[in-house]
Design a protein around this motif. Sequence first.
Motif, PDB file in Angstrom:
ATOM      1  N   HIS A   1       0.775  -0.591   5.803  1.00 13.87           N
ATOM      2  CA  HIS A   1      -0.053  -0.006   4.743  1.00 13.87           C
ATOM      3  C   HIS A   1      -1.006   1.054   5.302  1.00 13.87           C
ATOM      4  CE1 HIS A   1       1.572  -3.204   2.313  1.00 13.87           C
ATOM      5  NE2 HIS A   1       1.059  -4.120   3.138  1.00 13.87           N
ATOM      6  N   TYR A   2      -0.502   1.859   6.217  1.00  7.97           N
ATOM      7  CA  TYR A   2      -1.332   2.950   6.770  1.00  7.97           C
ATOM      8  C   TYR A   2      -1.276   4.108   5.784  1.00  7.97           C
ATOM      9  CZ  TYR A   2      -3.597   5.995  10.153  1.00  7.97           C
ATOM     10  OH  TYR A   2      -4.500   6.820  10.792  1.00  7.97           O
ATOM     11  N   ARG A   3      -2.453   4.486   5.278  1.00  8.24           N
ATOM     12  CA  ARG A   3      -2.500   5.476   4.215  1.00  8.24           C
ATOM     13  C   ARG A   3      -2.647   6.885   4.794  1.00  8.24           C
ATOM     14  NH1 ARG A   3      -2.141   5.103  -0.968  1.00  8.24           N
ATOM     15  NH2 ARG A   3      -2.159   2.814  -0.847  1.00  8.24           N
ATOM     16  N   VAL A   4      -1.818   7.787   4.293  1.00 14.45           N
ATOM     17  CA  VAL A   4      -1.784   9.175   4.754  1.00 14.45           C
ATOM     18  C   VAL A   4      -1.858  10.087   3.528  1.00 14.45           C
ATOM     19  CG1 VAL A   4      -0.457  10.941   5.961  1.00 14.45           C
ATOM     20  CG2 VAL A   4      -0.394   8.569   6.762  1.00 14.45           C
ATOM     21  N   GLY A   5      -2.782  11.036   3.564  1.00 13.03           N
ATOM     22  CA  GLY A   5      -2.924  11.976   2.461  1.00 13.03           C
ATOM     23  C   GLY A   5      -1.752  12.940   2.392  1.00 13.03           C
ATOM     24  N   VAL A   6      -1.356  13.287   1.157  1.00 15.93           N
ATOM     25  CA  VAL A   6      -0.255  14.228   0.929  1.00 15.93           C
ATOM     26  C   VAL A   6      -0.715  15.276  -0.089  1.00 15.93           C
ATOM     27  CG1 VAL A   6       1.578  12.623   1.538  1.00 15.93           C
ATOM     28  CG2 VAL A   6       0.739  12.699  -0.817  1.00 15.93           C
ATOM     29  N   PRO A   7      -0.005  16.390  -0.192  1.00 14.74           N
ATOM     30  CA  PRO A   7      -0.461  17.485  -1.064  1.00 14.74           C
ATOM     31  C   PRO A   7      -0.516  17.132  -2.547  1.00 14.74           C
ATOM     32  CG  PRO A   7       1.124  18.282   0.526  1.00 14.74           C
ATOM     33  CD  PRO A   7       1.146  16.801   0.627  1.00 14.74           C
ATOM     34  N   GLY A   8       0.330  16.203  -3.003  1.00 14.77           N
ATOM     35  CA  GLY A   8       0.339  15.907  -4.421  1.00 14.77           C
ATOM     36  C   GLY A   8       1.330  14.802  -4.736  1.00 14.77           C
TER      37      GLY A   8
ATOM     38  N   GLY B   1      -7.232   8.674  -3.027  1.00 13.24           N
ATOM     39  CA  GLY B   1      -7.728   9.652  -2.068  1.00 13.24           C
ATOM     40  C   GLY B   1      -7.644   9.159  -0.636  1.00 13.24           C
ATOM     41  N   SER B   2      -7.303  10.066   0.264  1.00 10.72           N
ATOM     42  CA  SER B   2      -7.252   9.745   1.692  1.00 10.72           C
ATOM     43  C   SER B   2      -7.277  11.035   2.491  1.00 10.72           C
ATOM     44  CB  SER B   2      -5.983   8.939   2.013  1.00 10.72           C
ATOM     45  OG  SER B   2      -5.967   8.578   3.382  1.00 10.72           O
ATOM     46  N   GLN B   3      -8.081  11.050   3.549  1.00  7.13           N
ATOM     47  CA  GLN B   3      -8.194  12.224   4.436  1.00  7.13           C
ATOM     48  C   GLN B   3      -8.478  13.502   3.651  1.00  7.13           C
ATOM     49  OE1 GLN B   3      -4.798  10.604   5.118  1.00  7.13           O
ATOM     50  NE2 GLN B   3      -5.276   9.519   7.020  1.00  7.13           N
ATOM     51  N   GLY B   4      -9.344  13.378   2.626  1.00  7.59           N
ATOM     52  CA  GLY B   4      -9.758  14.534   1.862  1.00  7.59           C
ATOM     53  C   GLY B   4      -8.747  15.018   0.857  1.00  7.59           C
ATOM     54  N   ARG B   5      -7.698  14.243   0.574  1.00  9.83           N
ATOM     55  CA  ARG B   5      -6.683  14.622  -0.394  1.00  9.83           C
ATOM     56  C   ARG B   5      -6.668  13.618  -1.538  1.00  9.83           C
ATOM     57  NH1 ARG B   5      -5.471  16.200   4.501  1.00  9.83           N
ATOM     58  NH2 ARG B   5      -4.418  18.193   4.836  1.00  9.83           N
ATOM     59  N   ALA B   6      -6.338  14.113  -2.710  1.00  9.75           N
ATOM     60  CA  ALA B   6      -6.383  13.254  -3.887  1.00  9.75           C
ATOM     61  C   ALA B   6      -5.195  12.307  -3.963  1.00  9.75           C
ATOM     62  CB  ALA B   6      -6.439  14.118  -5.145  1.00  9.75           C
ATOM     63  N   TRP B   7      -4.126  12.643  -3.325  1.00  4.35           N
ATOM     64  CA  TRP B   7      -2.916  11.824  -3.328  1.00  4.35           C
ATOM     65  C   TRP B   7      -2.606  11.337  -1.917  1.00  4.35           C
ATOM     66  CZ3 TRP B   7       0.109  10.778  -7.737  1.00  4.35           C
ATOM     67  CH2 TRP B   7      -0.314  11.419  -8.897  1.00  4.35           C
ATOM     68  N   SER B   8      -1.968  10.181  -1.835  1.00  2.00           N
ATOM     69  CA  SER B   8      -1.641   9.619  -0.526  1.00  2.00           C
ATOM     70  C   SER B   8      -0.432   8.710  -0.631  1.00  2.00           C
ATOM     71  CB  SER B   8      -2.830   8.845   0.049  1.00  2.00           C
ATOM     72  OG  SER B   8      -3.133   7.727  -0.780  1.00  2.00           O
ATOM     73  N   ILE B   9       0.126   8.360   0.509  1.00  2.19           N
ATOM     74  CA  ILE B   9       1.221   7.401   0.596  1.00  2.19           C
ATOM     75  C   ILE B   9       0.837   6.311   1.580  1.00  2.19           C
ATOM     76  CG2 ILE B   9       3.083   9.000  -0.052  1.00  2.19           C
ATOM     77  CD1 ILE B   9       3.632   9.487   2.884  1.00  2.19           C
ATOM     78  N   ALA B  10       1.315   5.123   1.327  1.00  2.00           N
ATOM     79  CA  ALA B  10       1.065   3.987   2.217  1.00  2.00           C
ATOM     80  C   ALA B  10       2.330   3.734   3.026  1.00  2.00           C
ATOM     81  CB  ALA B  10       0.690   2.748   1.421  1.00  2.00           C
ATOM     82  N   LEU B  11       2.190   3.821   4.336  1.00  2.00           N
ATOM     83  CA  LEU B  11       3.348   3.750   5.230  1.00  2.00           C
ATOM     84  C   LEU B  11       3.281   2.546   6.148  1.00  2.00           C
ATOM     85  CD1 LEU B  11       3.450   7.492   6.356  1.00  2.00           C
ATOM     86  CD2 LEU B  11       5.079   6.378   4.810  1.00  2.00           C
ATOM     87  N   THR B  12       4.449   2.146   6.581  1.00  2.00           N
ATOM     88  CA  THR B  12       4.551   1.238   7.718  1.00  2.00           C
ATOM     89  C   THR B  12       4.853   2.093   8.939  1.00  2.00           C
ATOM     90  OG1 THR B  12       5.375  -0.583   6.365  1.00  2.00           O
ATOM     91  CG2 THR B  12       5.804  -0.694   8.732  1.00  2.00           C
ATOM     92  N   LEU B  13       3.929   2.088   9.912  1.00  2.00           N
ATOM     93  CA  LEU B  13       4.108   2.915  11.111  1.00  2.00           C
ATOM     94  C   LEU B  13       4.784   2.083  12.198  1.00  2.00           C
ATOM     95  CD1 LEU B  13       0.712   4.865  11.349  1.00  2.00           C
ATOM     96  CD2 LEU B  13       2.780   5.390  10.019  1.00  2.00           C
ATOM     97  N   PRO B  14       5.970   2.482  12.631  1.00  2.00           N
ATOM     98  CA  PRO B  14       6.653   1.748  13.695  1.00  2.00           C
ATOM     99  C   PRO B  14       5.866   1.841  15.004  1.00  2.00           C
ATOM    100  CG  PRO B  14       8.124   3.281  12.572  1.00  2.00           C
ATOM    101  CD  PRO B  14       6.739   3.628  12.164  1.00  2.00           C
ATOM    102  N   PRO B  15       6.117   0.947  15.935  1.00  2.00           N
ATOM    103  CA  PRO B  15       5.393   0.961  17.213  1.00  2.00           C
ATOM    104  C   PRO B  15       5.865   2.098  18.109  1.00  2.00           C
ATOM    105  CG  PRO B  15       7.091  -0.721  17.256  1.00  2.00           C
ATOM    106  CD  PRO B  15       7.084  -0.153  15.865  1.00  2.00           C
ATOM    107  N   LEU B  16       4.903   2.781  18.741  1.00  2.00           N
ATOM    108  CA  LEU B  16       5.234   3.868  19.676  1.00  2.00           C
ATOM    109  C   LEU B  16       6.325   4.762  19.092  1.00  2.00           C
ATOM    110  CD1 LEU B  16       5.186   1.891  23.059  1.00  2.00           C
ATOM    111  CD2 LEU B  16       3.474   3.499  22.249  1.00  2.00           C
ATOM    112  N   ALA B  17       5.997   5.331  17.944  1.00  2.00           N
ATOM    113  CA  ALA B  17       7.036   6.069  17.229  1.00  2.00           C
ATOM    114  C   ALA B  17       6.443   7.242  16.471  1.00  2.00           C
ATOM    115  CB  ALA B  17       7.768   5.145  16.269  1.00  2.00           C
TER     116      ALA B  17
END
Length: 737
Positions: free
Chosen positions: A674-681, A713-729
Motif C-alpha cells: 500500500h505504498y502510495r504514489v502520486g500520479v497526474p490524474g 492526494g499524495s506527493q503534492g498531487r490530487a490523484w495517487s495509486i497504492a502499490l505493492t513495492l517488490p523488494p530491491l526492485a
Amino acid sequence: MTVLDDELRREARPSTADIEALIAGRHRDPFGLLGPHRLQQGWVLRTFQPDAANIEVVDRDGAVLAVATKLHPAGLFEASLDRAPGSYRWRVHWPLGPLDIEDPYRFPPILGDLDVHLWREGRHHRPWDKFGAHAIELDGVTGVAFVVWAPNARRVSVVGDFNQWDGRRHPMRLRHDAGAWELFVPGVAPGAHYKFELLDANGALLPQKADPFAFRAELRPRTASIVDDPAPVAWNDDAWMKSRAERHATGAPISIYEVHLGSWRRHWDGNRWYSYRDLADTLVPYVKDLGFTHVEFMPVNEFPFDGSWGYQPTGLYAPTSRYGTPQDFQYLIDAFHQAGIGVIVDYVAAHFPNDPHGLGDFDGTHLYEHADPRQGFHPDWNSLIYNLERPEVSNFLTGAAIYWGERFHIDGLRFDAVASMLYLDYSRKAGEWVPNKFGGRENLGSIEFLRKLNELWYERFPGAMTAAEESTAWPNVSRPTYVGGLGFGWKWNMGWMHDTLKYVEREPVYRAWHQNEITFSLVYAFSENFILPLSHDEVVHGKGSLLTKMPGDAWQKFANLRAYYAFMWTHPGKKLLFMGCEIAQAREWNHDSELDWGLLDQPGHEGVQRLVRDLNALYRATPSLHRFDTEPHGFEWVEASDNQNSVIAFLRKGDEGDAPSLTICNFTPSVRHHYRVGVPGPGRWREALNSDSHFYGGSNVHNGDGVEAEPIGSQGRAWSIALTLPPLATLILVPAV
C-alpha cells in the motif's frame, strides 16, 4: 665526342664526398645524384645497385640504349645518352641473372603545392590521400608512393621486404616547404612490408619507424607497416546511412553495448581471437537480439600491447591486425549497419606510447610530442602527449578522425580521457606543469583542437556523433562551438556513474543516510547531453564486477543489480553497458579470455540478460523514456525524499499524445504494501516492467493486472495509486490502454 663534351660530362659527375655520402646512406638529396640529369650536351643517368655485376639502360621494348659504367665499387653506376631518355629502365645483371627495373628517381614529386600549403597550415582535411603508402600508377608504371613527415631528419629512406631493408637503396626526396620526404618506388605492390629509416640532424641512425599514416600493420610483436589494397569495398548500408541523422537525434533511443573485440568471444581451440568476419556472424546478431541500438568498440586502431586494450595506439589510421584486414573491418561495420545498428569507436588523442617504432622522437626531435616533459609526458600512463599547437600534429589527428568516418562509415567517435587534455595540471603537483600564456591551467591548444575536430566531424558527417569521456565540471562540453562549447554531441555522465554506484554498493540498511547519492544527478542532468556509462572502467583493476559490487547474499546481489539497471534505463540520458554486464558476470573482466558464457546456464544470470533485452525493447518502444532525455520538461520527481524507505519515484514525459511512464525504485529488501504514489490524474496504471519478476529470477511480487488511480492526494498531487513495492526492485508503470 668533342673535348668540350667530355669536359662537361666530367664536370657533371658528383664529387667524391657526394658519392661517399650516398654509399654510406648519409646523402640528404639523392635526386641530386640519382636518376636522369640533363647536361649542356646530352644526359647522364645514375643508379645505386649494390651487388650488381653490370647494368644497361634499356627502352620500353628492351632494346639497349647504353651500357653503364661503375663509378664506385659499392654499386654506383652511370650511363650517358645523347638524347632525352624517356621512359627508360635499368637492366641489372645480378648473380642469379638479369632483371629489368624501373628507376624511382625519374618520377616527378608526389605532393602538390596545395597539399604542401594546407599541410603546413594544418588544414589538409584528407592528409591520408598523400601521406603514407599508396599503391598507384604513375606514368604508366605501377608502384607505391611513400610520403612521411620528418622535417628535422638529415636523411629518410623507405626500407622493406622489397629492398632487403637496406636504407641505402631507396633514400627519399625532401620537400623542404612541407618538411616531408617522398618517393615513388615502382614494382612494390599491396601486401609489401615497410618502415622508414631515418638519420637525425647529426647523422645518427634512429630506430626504424612504422608509418604514422599506415593503413595496415603487422601483428604484434612485429611492427612493420603494410601497403594496403586500394581496391574499393562495396557497401550495402545505404538505408542505414540515410536514416543515421534521425537515429542520432537527442530525442532518439540510444542504447550502446561496449565491446572489447578480443575478449567478447574466443575460439575454443587455442583461445584464438574471433576475426572481424567471425564477429560479423556472431556479435552482430547478438547485439541485435538484445535490442541495443549501437555498439561501441574499445580502440581498434593498431596498438602494440594487448594489456593497454588499445588506449596506447601506434597506428591511428590502421584497424588492428589482430582480427583481420581493413577490408574485413569494413565488412563488420557493413554487417552492423545492415542490421540497423550504429558503430562508435574509441578515439585516443590524449596521449601515445613511447615504443621505439612509434611517434616518439620521430625524426630525432620531439616532433609529435611536447619537448618539455611537464607538457609532453603523461605521469599516469607513462606515455607521451601530442603537441597540438603544431599545425601538422593537429592535422594528423583530425585527419585520422575524418578517415575513420569516410573509409569505414563509423557513426561516432568517443574521445578518451578528455579531462587530461583540457587541464595543464591534470594529475600534476605544483611546479610540474606549465601555465598557459594567460597564466591559467586550461590547455588552449587542446581546446582549439577539440573544437576544430568536432566542427569538421559534424560538417562532413551531419548524421554522425561524437562523445567525450570528461570527468570534471568543465562547462558546455556537449554544446556547439558557436556558443562557446567544445562541440561534442554527447558527454559521458561520470558523476552519475560514481554517485549511483556508490549508493547501490552500500548495504540497504545504510542507504537511508545517503539518499542524495541516488538523486543528486538530477540537479545537473540537463546541463549537457549525457550518456549514462557503466563501462569497462568499472570492472577492472581490482574493482570487481558489477554483480560483486552489490551487497548481501546471492539473491540480493542479483536483485540489486536488476533494480539498478531498470533505474538506469529510465533515468534521463542515453545508455551504455559494457559487455558481460548483461549476463551479470561474476568475475572481473580479463582481456585475455572470453566472457563467462557458461553462466547463462544458471537462472540468475540468464534472468539479468533477459531483463536487459526487455529494458532495451521497452526503452525503444516508449517515447517518454527517450524523447526528452536532454530537456528538463521530460522529467518530474514524484518522490525524491523518502530516505527512510529508500524509495524514489519519478515521471518521464514525451510529446503531447505520448503516454507518460512512472518509475518507482525500492532499494531495500523489504516488501512495501500500500505504498502510495502520486500520479497526474485518473486512470489505470499497469506494470510495463518489474525487475522482481520471476522471468528475471526475482521473487515475483507484483501488482496484478494494474492499479486504478484514486482521488487521494499524495506527493503534492490530487490523484495517487497504492502499490505493492517488490523488494530491491524497480517498477516501470505506464497508463493501461
